[in-house]
Design an enzyme around this catalytic site. Structure first.
Site, PDB file in Angstrom:
ATOM      1  N   TYR A 140       8.234   7.530  -0.196  1.00  0.00           N
ATOM      2  CA  TYR A 140       7.276   8.079  -1.087  1.00  0.00           C
ATOM      3  C   TYR A 140       5.860   7.741  -1.028  1.00  0.00           C
ATOM      4  O   TYR A 140       5.145   8.544  -1.114  1.00  0.00           O
ATOM      5  CB  TYR A 140       7.754   7.458  -2.635  1.00  0.00           C
ATOM      6  CG  TYR A 140       6.716   7.757  -3.506  1.00  0.00           C
ATOM      7  CD1 TYR A 140       6.083   9.045  -4.217  1.00  0.00           C
ATOM      8  CD2 TYR A 140       6.258   6.645  -4.193  1.00  0.00           C
ATOM      9  CE1 TYR A 140       5.138   9.333  -4.920  1.00  0.00           C
ATOM     10  CE2 TYR A 140       5.386   6.786  -5.323  1.00  0.00           C
ATOM     11  CZ  TYR A 140       4.434   7.993  -5.748  1.00  0.00           C
ATOM     12  OH  TYR A 140       3.668   8.203  -6.494  1.00  0.00           O
ATOM     13  N   LYS A 175       2.400  10.078   0.101  1.00  0.00           N
ATOM     14  CA  LYS A 175       1.369  10.056  -0.758  1.00  0.00           C
ATOM     15  C   LYS A 175       0.158   9.572  -0.037  1.00  0.00           C
ATOM     16  O   LYS A 175      -1.210  10.263  -0.175  1.00  0.00           O
ATOM     17  CB  LYS A 175       1.385   9.320  -2.269  1.00  0.00           C
ATOM     18  CG  LYS A 175       2.301   9.780  -3.267  1.00  0.00           C
ATOM     19  CD  LYS A 175       1.888  11.226  -3.742  1.00  0.00           C
ATOM     20  CE  LYS A 175       0.580  11.241  -4.512  1.00  0.00           C
ATOM     21  NZ  LYS A 175       0.508  12.602  -5.036  1.00  0.00           N
ATOM     22  N   THR A 187      -1.697   7.698  -5.958  1.00  0.00           N
ATOM     23  CA  THR A 187      -0.872   6.146  -6.676  1.00  0.00           C
ATOM     24  C   THR A 187      -1.436   5.213  -5.717  1.00  0.00           C
ATOM     25  O   THR A 187      -1.894   5.137  -4.642  1.00  0.00           O
ATOM     26  CB  THR A 187       0.618   6.224  -6.266  1.00  0.00           C
ATOM     27  OG1 THR A 187       1.163   4.964  -6.638  1.00  0.00           O
ATOM     28  CG2 THR A 187       0.979   6.664  -4.899  1.00  0.00           C
ATOM     29  N   ASP A 188      -1.350   3.834  -6.502  1.00  0.00           N
ATOM     30  CA  ASP A 188      -1.801   2.717  -5.792  1.00  0.00           C
ATOM     31  C   ASP A 188      -0.759   2.114  -4.778  1.00  0.00           C
ATOM     32  O   ASP A 188      -0.933   1.030  -3.930  1.00  0.00           O
ATOM     33  CB  ASP A 188      -2.178   1.624  -6.540  1.00  0.00           C
ATOM     34  CG  ASP A 188      -1.074   0.968  -7.705  1.00  0.00           C
ATOM     35  OD1 ASP A 188      -0.014   1.650  -7.708  1.00  0.00           O
ATOM     36  OD2 ASP A 188      -1.387   0.018  -8.459  1.00  0.00           O
ATOM     37  N   GLU A 189       0.447   2.733  -5.012  1.00  0.00           N
ATOM     38  CA  GLU A 189       1.453   2.484  -4.039  1.00  0.00           C
ATOM     39  C   GLU A 189       1.082   2.735  -2.271  1.00  0.00           C
ATOM     40  O   GLU A 189       1.490   2.180  -1.432  1.00  0.00           O
ATOM     41  CB  GLU A 189       2.757   3.049  -4.172  1.00  0.00           C
ATOM     42  CG  GLU A 189       3.148   2.516  -5.665  1.00  0.00           C
ATOM     43  CD  GLU A 189       4.924   2.930  -5.922  1.00  0.00           C
ATOM     44  OE1 GLU A 189       5.468   2.832  -4.813  1.00  0.00           O
ATOM     45  OE2 GLU A 189       5.158   3.198  -6.920  1.00  0.00           O
TER      46      GLU A 189
END
Length: 249
Positions: A159, A163, A134-136
């Site tokens: 989260y 990741k 994810t780009d998070e």
């Protein structure tokens, strides 16, 4: 060509299965999923009876079981969608995120490495381990600009931290052991079969029900959205043409 798709009963994973089976009806697709709250087996109903599709209920943390599946099916590609993926849930219960996203990825990498080392010739040359992220992991983006593959990691939630950890593990297994990995970091997805707690389904369901539409924060947040079908097309491009060890946003 045989693909093992982990987390394939989830939102993006199921869409990728449908996309691949339509585009390559002769490929063998094995879906591995633990069937947590976000995994919906009924989503896969259209393909469950296909002769080239198999569903296996399995936890990626069970390394021995995963390796046994690799030995049984002899995959050419592993695509890892399996993850806990909701920020609010990670704040309330971070333990599940560490278990699945960090230790689960570690377990999957170990099984994939053992399997990869047993391969020879063209089969070994063809093998890929594709990790979906994810780009998070990059943190917050302002009103302008964009993340690139060289943007420093700055996760801000359990989260995104879990990741980011899994991304680092995948990269380390390539650099240390030579496992041919690919990593893709995507923005927010939307589309069919999305779990109803996500933003766009929440807004649509509230609107249909005549209920107040929730506004997050002060309503000033900026988000980038990617249609899941476009994401699936991009994932196939990376699996087919990506360079092992590289990250693609």
């Amino acid at each position: 060509m045989t693909l093992i798709i982990t987390g394939g009963a989830g939102f993006i994973g199921s869409n990728f299965i449908f996309y691949m089976m339509k585009k390559y009806p002769d490929y063998r697709i094995i879906c591995l999923d633990k069937l947590t709250y976000a995994g919906n087996l009924s989503t896969l109903a259209p393909v469950m009876d296909k002769p080239n599709f198999r569903f296996v209920k399995m936890d990626i943390c069970d390394r021995d079981a995963v390796y046994g599946l690799f030995e049984e099916e002899h995959p050419d590609v592993v695509v890892n969608f399996a993850a806990e993926s909701h920020v609010d849930r990670s704040i309330d219960d971070p333990g599940n995120f560490m278990t699945t996203n960090v230790m689960g990825t570690f377990s999957l990498l170990q099984a994939a490495l053992e399997y990869y080392r047993s391969l020879e010739g063209e089969k070994k040359e063809r093998f890929r381990f594709h990790h979906i992220s994810t780009d998070e992991v990059y943190g917050s983006l302002g009103k302008e600009g964009l993340f690139t593959e060289s943007t420093p990691y700055r996760p801000h939630s359990p989260y995104s931290a879990s990741k980011a950890s899994s991304d680092h593990l995948v990269r380390a297994w390539h650099d240390t052991y030579g496992l041919p990995v690919l990593i893709t970091n995507c923005s927010n997805n939307y589309g069919p079969y999305q779990f109803p707690e996500k933003l766009i389904p929440v807004v649509i369901l509230k609107a249909l029900g005549g209920a107040p539409i929730p506004v997050y924060g002060k309503g000033e947040n900026v988000r980038d959205w990617l249609y899941v079908g476009d994401h699936c097309e991009a994932l196939l491009t990376v699996v087919s043409c990506g360079k092992p060890g590289e990250t693609y946003n």
